[in-house]
Design an enzyme around this catalytic site. Sequence first.
Site, PDB file in Angstrom:
ATOM      1  N   ASP A 102       4.528  -4.779  -6.825  1.00 54.41           N
ATOM      2  CA  ASP A 102       5.718  -4.195  -7.448  1.00 54.41           C
ATOM      3  C   ASP A 102       6.589  -5.355  -7.945  1.00 54.41           C
ATOM      4  O   ASP A 102       6.314  -5.923  -9.004  1.00 54.41           O
ATOM      5  CB  ASP A 102       6.395  -3.359  -6.341  1.00 54.41           C
ATOM      6  N   ASP A 112       4.603   5.236   1.068  1.00 55.70           N
ATOM      7  CA  ASP A 112       5.588   6.122   1.703  1.00 55.70           C
ATOM      8  C   ASP A 112       6.892   6.206   0.945  1.00 55.70           C
ATOM      9  O   ASP A 112       7.195   5.386   0.080  1.00 55.70           O
ATOM     10  CB  ASP A 112       5.910   5.592   3.115  1.00 55.70           C
ATOM     11  N   GLU A 123      -3.929  -5.274  -0.957  1.00 53.81           N
ATOM     12  CA  GLU A 123      -2.592  -4.675  -1.110  1.00 53.81           C
ATOM     13  C   GLU A 123      -2.698  -3.268  -1.683  1.00 53.81           C
ATOM     14  O   GLU A 123      -3.639  -2.974  -2.415  1.00 53.81           O
ATOM     15  CB  GLU A 123      -1.757  -5.515  -2.096  1.00 53.81           C
ATOM     16  N   ASP A 124      -1.731  -2.441  -1.356  1.00 47.88           N
ATOM     17  CA  ASP A 124      -1.684  -1.122  -2.003  1.00 47.88           C
ATOM     18  C   ASP A 124      -0.997  -1.217  -3.353  1.00 47.88           C
ATOM     19  O   ASP A 124      -1.403  -0.576  -4.312  1.00 47.88           O
ATOM     20  CB  ASP A 124      -0.977  -0.089  -1.110  1.00 47.88           C
ATOM     21  N   LYS A 169       2.085  -1.507   6.124  1.00 49.37           N
ATOM     22  CA  LYS A 169       1.212  -0.410   6.421  1.00 49.37           C
ATOM     23  C   LYS A 169       0.587   0.206   5.170  1.00 49.37           C
ATOM     24  O   LYS A 169      -0.376   0.952   5.262  1.00 49.37           O
ATOM     25  CB  LYS A 169       2.013   0.712   7.140  1.00 49.37           C
ATOM     26  N   GLY A 170       1.179  -0.072   4.038  1.00 59.74           N
ATOM     27  CA  GLY A 170       0.793   0.628   2.811  1.00 59.74           C
ATOM     28  C   GLY A 170      -0.675   0.563   2.440  1.00 59.74           C
ATOM     29  O   GLY A 170      -1.234   1.500   1.876  1.00 59.74           O
TER      30      GLY A 170
END
Length: 182
Positions: free
Chosen positions: A104, A160, A100-101, A44-45
Amino acid sequence: MNKDLERIMLTEDQIRARVKEAAAWLDEKYKNCTEPPLAVSVLKGSVMFFCDLVREMKTLVQMDFMTMSSYGHSSESSGMPKIVMDLAAPVAGRDVLLVEDIVDSGHTLVKMRELLQGRGAKSFTVITLLDKPARRQVEVKADYSCFEIENEFIVGYGLDYAQRYRNLPYIGVLKHEIYEKK
Ligand code: PRP
């Protein structure tokens, strides 16, 4: 500013300016495409970034969504991202734009690349809003990254902590006590 934040890292204006630049870069990249690229939001990011980005692009895209999850409620990647909801569209022969957000550990990106190239994508381009190179566990890099950031716990604009803070319109650093009290 939300009371659970220590500071704002990226304001709405800073994000908007970089999204415009990213959209222009993509328009240039796809200027000779005969068929609309398949733009894939990794939910969801990436939802906020995705919606803002495709609206800034002049290139018409087909939009599709895939839900991946590797963190759950933890702050460490499981290393094995799972498909929670797959794409609706076939990928074979398409120019795929993965949105993509954040990159990482890199596991999600590696998994998505394997999956979509395995399905026969004609080209595969990755754009990410944020890149956190200090956390990388596998060697992988987006083709375009809007912001390279330090290793801090950030939320907002899609990101989040335990499913909260996603709808903040900016990106902020979460106070330590919020995630340490659990
Ligand atoms: C986050 C984020 C990326 C991924 C990046 O998703 O949205 O998709 O992790 O992390 P990685 O490089 O370590 O794999 P998450 O699994 O937390 O789900 P969400 O998008 O629903 O928040």
